[in-house]
Design an enzyme around this catalytic site. Structure first.
Site, PDB file in Angstrom:
ATOM      1  N   ASP A  51      -8.880   1.329  25.583  1.00  0.00           N
ATOM      2  CA  ASP A  51      -8.122   2.507  25.162  1.00  0.00           C
ATOM      3  C   ASP A  51      -8.165   3.604  26.221  1.00  0.00           C
ATOM      4  OD1 ASP A  51      -7.829   1.162  22.782  1.00  0.00           O
ATOM      5  OD2 ASP A  51      -8.644   2.760  21.522  1.00  0.00           O
ATOM      6  N   HIS A 102      -0.870   3.405  22.821  1.00  0.00           N
ATOM      7  CA  HIS A 102      -1.892   4.222  22.167  1.00  0.00           C
ATOM      8  C   HIS A 102      -1.298   5.561  21.728  1.00  0.00           C
ATOM      9  CE1 HIS A 102      -5.920   4.923  20.948  1.00  0.00           C
ATOM     10  NE2 HIS A 102      -6.327   5.661  21.953  1.00  0.00           N
ATOM     11  N   HIS A 106      -3.187  11.917  23.217  1.00  0.00           N
ATOM     12  CA  HIS A 106      -4.275  11.510  22.330  1.00  0.00           C
ATOM     13  C   HIS A 106      -4.353  12.357  21.060  1.00  0.00           C
ATOM     14  CE1 HIS A 106      -8.311   9.750  21.447  1.00  0.00           C
ATOM     15  NE2 HIS A 106      -7.814   8.764  22.151  1.00  0.00           N
ATOM     16  N   HIS A 196     -13.277   1.266  26.535  1.00  0.00           N
ATOM     17  CA  HIS A 196     -12.445   2.317  27.127  1.00  0.00           C
ATOM     18  C   HIS A 196     -12.460   2.178  28.651  1.00  0.00           C
ATOM     19  CE1 HIS A 196     -13.376   4.053  23.166  1.00  0.00           C
ATOM     20  NE2 HIS A 196     -12.270   4.764  23.300  1.00  0.00           N
TER      21      HIS A 196
END
Length: 252
Positions: A51, A102, A106, A196
């Site tokens: 991610d 994603h 964010h 990540h």
């Protein structure tokens, strides 16, 4: 407090074993509203997922490690960063990896106006498709935060939601070998492992350890999977010819 916040607060009071027992009962019932947390298989396969990238410093080194171990992964990228690093996206695809969405950034989807979710996710999917040359197949919400409305929005944009069943917690301030050890010890055949290649700059995420070597974590994880005779694969590979393990994944 919303109903979702209340449900999440109640969930956090339960032990891990209690949550597993509840999932064992509820997961078979979720039907079309379940998120993918793995595959129903005893084959020695684990989906590797990353991610928050791509990251100019960490992602190329992680790609090198994956190539060394001859394993593939799924990268859930932030579109703003993908547009800034198109060569890394092209390398991922050329080396057989999945590139999933994603988000454009964010932001936590459960805090957005439900009426804007489809355009928020759909516009990001179109922007990512302009970089990759193909529409994204997989979606992972930032923070894993999901409401029924964000789930439906992602599905209407043509994507399946992929969450995880194992987390190495590589956002914590711990040595690389302990982070990798947690990952290797918690995965089972058919699992989806969360890693990540970057950490989004965000006030909700603790400041990452600047000395953390993410490529070394991945190398240690893959070495540990080898020792357990587990193969790291992409989500697409894991689900080819295998039923997905669906779960009712709703959290604020």
């Amino acid at each position: 407090m919303t109903r979702l916040d209340l449900m999440w607060r109640l969930r956090t009071q339960l032990s891990g074993e209690a949550r597993r027992r509840i999932r064992k009962f509820t997961d078979p019932l979720v039907g079309p509203f379940g998120s993918i947390r793995g595959a129903l298989t005893s084959e020695p396969l684990v989906a590797l997922t990353f991610d928050d990238g791509p990251d100019r410093a960490h992602t190329p080194c992680i790609l090198d490690v994956l190539a060394k171990h001859r394993m593939r992964a799924t990268w859930f990228v932030l579109v703003n960063q993908a547009e800034a690093c198109p060569n890394l996206i092209r390398r991922m695809l050329a080396e057989g990896h999945d590139v999933g969405l994603h988000g454009p950034d964010h932001r936590r989807l459960t805090r957005l106006d439900p009426r804007l979710l489809r355009s928020h996710i759909g516009d990001a999917a179109k922007r990512l498709a302009a970089v990759t040359g193909r529409p994204p197949r997989w979606f992972r919400p930032p923070y894993g935060s999901q409401s029924l409305w964000s789930y439906i929005a992602a599905r209407r944009c043509g994507m399946r939601v992929v969450v995880w069943s194992a987390d190495c917690q590589d956002w914590t301030q711990q040595p690389e070998h302990l982070i990798a050890q947690r990952a290797v010890e918690t995965v089972v055949p058919g699992a989806v492992l969360l890693l990540h290649d970057s950490l989004a700059a965000d006030p909700e995420v603790p400041a990452p350890n600047p000395d953390l070597d993410r490529a070394r974590i991945v190398d240690l994880v893959l070495t540990g999977l080898d020792a357990r005779q587990l193969q790291g694969v992409s989500v697409s590979e894991l689900l080819t010819g295998r039923r997905p393990h669906l779960t009712a994944w709703y959290r604020p």
